[in-house]
Enzyme design. Sequence first.
Site, mmCIF file in Angstrom:
data_model
loop_
_atom_site.group_PDB
_atom_site.id
_atom_site.type_symbol
_atom_site.label_atom_id
_atom_site.label_comp_id
_atom_site.label_asym_id
_atom_site.label_seq_id
_atom_site.Cartn_x
_atom_site.Cartn_y
_atom_site.Cartn_z
ATOM 1 C CD GLU A 81 -3.163 -0.533 0.221
ATOM 2 O OE1 GLU A 81 -3.063 0.558 -0.360
ATOM 3 O OE2 GLU A 81 -4.123 -1.304 0.048
ATOM 4 C CB SER A 342 -30.994 -33.039 50.352
ATOM 5 O OG SER A 342 -32.302 -33.528 50.533
#
Length: 682
Positions: A81, A342
Amino acid sequence: MRYALFVIAATLTIFAGARDRFDAWIEATILPPLVQETSVEVLDRTGKLLRAYTVEGGRWRLDASVGTVDPTYLAMLVAYEDGRFYRHNGVDLVALTRAVAQAVWYGRVVSGGSSLTMQVARLIEDSGTGRIQGKLRQMRVAWALERKLSKQQILDLYLTRAPFGGNIEGVAAATRLYFGKPPKRLTPSESALLVALPQSPETRRPDRFYESAFDARNRVIMRMGQKGVLPPEALSVARTAPLPQRRAKMPMLAAHLADLAIADQPAAQIHRTTLDGGLQSNLQELAKNAIRGHHAGLSVAILVADHRTGEVLASVGSAGYREGRGGAAYLDMTRAVRSPGSTLKPLIYGLAFDQGLAHPETIFDDRPMRFGDYAPQNFDGSFRGPLPLREALQQSLNIPAVALTDALGPAKLMSALRKAGATPVLPSGRAGLAVALGGVGLTLEDLVTLYGGLARLGRPVALHWRAGPQEQTEHRLMAPRAAWQVADILGDLTPPAGAPSGTLAYKTGTSYGHRDAWAIGFDGALVVGVWMGRPDGTPVPGAFGGDLAAPILFAAYQRATNRPVPLPPAPANTLRVAGNSLPPNLQTFIPRDGSVLPDPDAPKLVFPPSGAKLTSMPEGFFAKLQDGTPPFTWLANGAPVPANPRSRQIILPQMGEGFSRLTVIDAKGRSASTDFQITLRP
């Protein structure tokens, strides 16, 4: 000569003035905000992404920087680029002049002249690329950016804002959604595609325009070979590598906890947790599979923590999570208040051992009892008679747990829950004996915290899921010997079919009406909790903690570790003797306020009735029994009577004149007797 010097001086003055005006023009540039909103990220203990959130407009824009991306990708990006990126001051006049000349010569755009800094200017202003006015603005912003930011900061902006097709912005989001991985390690083929995509992000999307993306990727690869960025041996492999044909999904791990993290710190951009991403993924899959074939609406929650540090390693809030609003899938069932069934019994027994009220080998007579207006029943409706408390806890009997709670006081139990780090919720606002059997609201997180304290020999643990140092409490829940005794009892429970034995001390529980199934277990390092049920609280017929939750508990534990850590040895002051060797006050537990109730299922002699007068008969006497559990033992005046042990009707042999006693004992040790008088025939 004097004229020439004047021209030179005038020229320099003009250039200096122009330069000053140019500098002033650049300095006067109004830049758009450089800090852009990025996706909020929730990370695991190693920095792995668990979940991310889209920014405004539903776009994925994950934060990225030079230090978080693959170096080869960076080299390819700059080489392709903007080869002079590190040498120009924002605008590459050489590339720009070449691009203009080529466009004039060929009559079309052959190469772009925008530098990376100009591309960043376009991205942060969201300006177009084709018009002269737009280009001039980008040049001005690019020059201004170069004066305010370093080259690395400019690259960081590009890496975060570059478009990659659809709602994907930034290289970190692109690598996640195209390759399913972070941008740190990319192949040359992947890097080349990421270089090519931002030039035409919509027409080069590999999930929609495969051929276009393939050709663009290969042009980048060939250019990188020409520039020497890629070695020759890598070119052929990179050019033939396939591209992804569909987008991957952004990670959705620990979704409920991620929501909690954001609600807890809404301003934070990155949330670092103690979770293990691999374990979290495995347990989410386990939860999803666990509900297949079960009742509609059934869900599951799983919580795993290291009780040595308090770090939460995995948190599964439901069997599934769908984006949107409403529905049970969005409820975090690790934090939902439910009845614990329980599962509080180990705490009750531990407190009783700690207070010197009982010992694991203390004998308790399990029979019908009433405590004031409260007459609890065992889960199966039957009673076991005399047995050690060790077995009573392993069988999860209700009567012993209520009797111990009565001796301790319900307030003591509630205080212990809070001391353990739980936040109990009382439906009526007042603690009664029913809390022993689940008459209190607790969360899965509460129970895992409680059992973590038992695993630490009575030292409570503060669970936490946010990374960073945390303070741990120094107070005690109970003495080490009492906690060890509870763990020793739970460690002897038979595991579910197919699960390894001797690894986990665990307890199951089922709430009233089969609404909640629980299983909580621990070893020397981990504590694991599982809840199953319907989030709306409706019953699940036939659901029991031992059947539903326990197998998932052991499966989760096996996924959490392949190196079980054994429970600690018994503390030095632990009394380990048989029941008959205990001190007299510990050999038998006598309930403080409980009154014995008649067992409705106990054997009853209906004939002869007590006090009856019977006439001696040559063939003997008829006797009839009701209720009780066979086989039966019959005794006449203390001597065994030959009879079918399963028959409820027998013929007694001839007995002498006077008073006699008939006794029958059933399989559970319950007995019934009747006294009657025998007279001779007149």
